[in-house]
Design a protein around this motif. Structure first.
Motif, PDB file in Angstrom:
ATOM      1  N   PHE A 123      -8.732  43.093  23.150  1.00 19.39           N
ATOM      2  CA  PHE A 123      -7.497  42.356  22.901  1.00 19.39           C
ATOM      3  C   PHE A 123      -6.359  42.975  23.704  1.00 19.39           C
ATOM      4  N   LYS A 124      -5.331  42.153  23.951  1.00 20.80           N
ATOM      5  CA  LYS A 124      -4.071  42.639  24.497  1.00 20.80           C
ATOM      6  C   LYS A 124      -3.085  42.816  23.350  1.00 20.80           C
ATOM      7  N   TYR A 125      -2.117  43.702  23.560  1.00 26.37           N
ATOM      8  CA  TYR A 125      -1.069  43.925  22.569  1.00 26.37           C
ATOM      9  C   TYR A 125       0.287  43.833  23.261  1.00 26.37           C
ATOM     10  N   GLY A 126       1.153  42.988  22.723  1.00 22.92           N
ATOM     11  CA  GLY A 126       2.449  42.792  23.368  1.00 22.92           C
ATOM     12  C   GLY A 126       2.310  42.259  24.778  1.00 22.92           C
ATOM     13  N   GLY A 127       1.249  41.498  25.026  1.00 23.59           N
ATOM     14  CA  GLY A 127       0.995  40.933  26.344  1.00 23.59           C
ATOM     15  C   GLY A 127       0.441  41.916  27.352  1.00 23.59           C
ATOM     16  N   LYS A 128       0.131  43.139  26.923  1.00 21.09           N
ATOM     17  CA  LYS A 128      -0.341  44.174  27.844  1.00 21.09           C
ATOM     18  C   LYS A 128      -1.788  44.564  27.532  1.00 21.09           C
ATOM     19  N   PHE A 129      -2.547  44.807  28.592  1.00 19.85           N
ATOM     20  CA  PHE A 129      -3.920  45.266  28.436  1.00 19.85           C
ATOM     21  C   PHE A 129      -3.917  46.718  27.967  1.00 19.85           C
ATOM     22  N   THR A 130      -4.923  47.066  27.187  1.00 21.33           N
ATOM     23  CA  THR A 130      -4.990  48.433  26.675  1.00 21.33           C
ATOM     24  C   THR A 130      -5.489  49.424  27.723  1.00 21.33           C
ATOM     25  N   THR A 131      -6.232  48.912  28.729  1.00 23.63           N
ATOM     26  CA  THR A 131      -6.754  49.776  29.786  1.00 23.63           C
ATOM     27  C   THR A 131      -6.844  48.988  31.089  1.00 23.63           C
ATOM     28  N   PRO A 132      -6.823  49.674  32.235  1.00 22.06           N
ATOM     29  CA  PRO A 132      -7.025  48.986  33.514  1.00 22.06           C
ATOM     30  C   PRO A 132      -8.380  48.260  33.576  1.00 22.06           C
ATOM     31  N   SER A 133      -9.399  48.831  32.947  1.00 23.14           N
ATOM     32  CA  SER A 133     -10.711  48.185  32.988  1.00 23.14           C
ATOM     33  C   SER A 133     -10.695  46.853  32.244  1.00 23.14           C
ATOM     34  N   ASN A 134      -9.932  46.756  31.163  1.00 15.67           N
ATOM     35  CA  ASN A 134      -9.811  45.479  30.468  1.00 15.67           C
ATOM     36  C   ASN A 134      -9.066  44.456  31.313  1.00 15.67           C
ATOM     37  N   SER A 178     -10.613  30.974  29.888  1.00 14.50           N
ATOM     38  CA  SER A 178     -11.070  32.109  29.086  1.00 14.50           C
ATOM     39  C   SER A 178     -10.156  33.299  29.350  1.00 14.50           C
ATOM     40  N   GLY A 179     -10.455  34.427  28.742  1.00 15.19           N
ATOM     41  CA  GLY A 179      -9.667  35.627  28.984  1.00 15.19           C
ATOM     42  C   GLY A 179      -9.410  36.410  27.709  1.00 15.19           C
ATOM     43  N   ILE A 180      -9.048  37.669  27.885  1.00 15.05           N
ATOM     44  CA  ILE A 180      -8.757  38.541  26.745  1.00 15.05           C
ATOM     45  C   ILE A 180      -7.524  38.012  26.015  1.00 15.05           C
ATOM     46  N   ARG A 181      -7.628  37.870  24.703  1.00 11.19           N
ATOM     47  CA  ARG A 181      -6.590  37.230  23.911  1.00 11.19           C
ATOM     48  C   ARG A 181      -5.512  38.222  23.469  1.00 11.19           C
TER      49      ARG A 181
END
Length: 204
Positions: free
Chosen positions: A142-153, A167-170
């Motif tokens: 998941f993303k938080y605040g519109g930001k990915f948690t890691t570069p790999s995500n 599709s894509g990480i929500r």
């Protein structure tokens, strides 16, 4: 040869440790998008106090059936998989062998591989199927605040969108808003290996 998911094999034990608590009071769990059936067999084997019902679209059911047969285990609590398309609302609750709703629903690595309207359908189905006091568990990135948690995500998200732009990480916030719309309250957000989360909501 049966289809095999390395991700499911790698993440099953960390997920199980969270499900032991999340589903400690559950008696019947519906798994959405069971895929290869690896999770279904493993969780039914270790969560013997509940019935585990796998489900997926029709083309995946034969492989799940075969995996259950090949598990070579006396798993009376692992029920036959049923056909379930999350967009086919209302979900066929009458085919689930229970007069009452499920008190647990689980899905892994599913919300990011479908279009957003199907995520909305998923939560509508949960709202119709999950019992009062029931628990919903969702595993995935998941993303938080519109930001990915890691570069790999972030790189994974680009790969997903190259295959399917819808599709894509929500965003966690958008997913949680949907959950709240259907009477679900977030009770846990567990950081998991491989940059994933295990989100737990309770109804009522």
């Amino acid at each position: 040869m049966l289809p095999f998911s390395a991700a499911a094999e790698n993440n099953k034990r960390p997920i199980l440790e969270k499900l032991r608590d999340a589903f400690k009071d559950a008696t019947r769990v519906l798994e959405i998008a069971s895929g290869t059936g690896q999770h279904a067999v493993f969780f039914a084997e270790h969560l013997t106090h509940l019935d585990w019902r796998p489900s997926d679209i029709a083309e995946h059911l034969p492989a799940i059936d075969q995996r259950i047969v090949q598990a070579d285990a006396d798993l009376d609590n692992l029920l036959s998989p049923i056909e379930l398309d999350i967009s086919d609302l209302p979900w066929p609750v009458s085919a689930f062998d229970y007069e009452d709703a499920y008190d647990g629903i689980f899905t892994a690595n599913s919300l990011h591989i479908v279009a957003w309207p199907l995520v909305e359908d998923f939560f509508e189905g949960v709202g119709e199927t999950l019992a009062e006091g029931g628990v919903l568990c969702i595993y995935g990135p998941f993303k938080y605040g519109g930001k990915f948690t890691t570069p790999s995500n972030e790189a994974f998200d680009k790969t997903l969108k190259a295959r399917d732009p819808e599709s894509g990480i929500r965003d966690f916030e958008a997913v949680n808003d949907l959950a709240q719309k259907f009477g679900l309250t977030l009770v846990a957000d567990h950081a998991m290996p491989a940059n994933n989360q295990l989100l737990v909501w309770k109804r009522g």
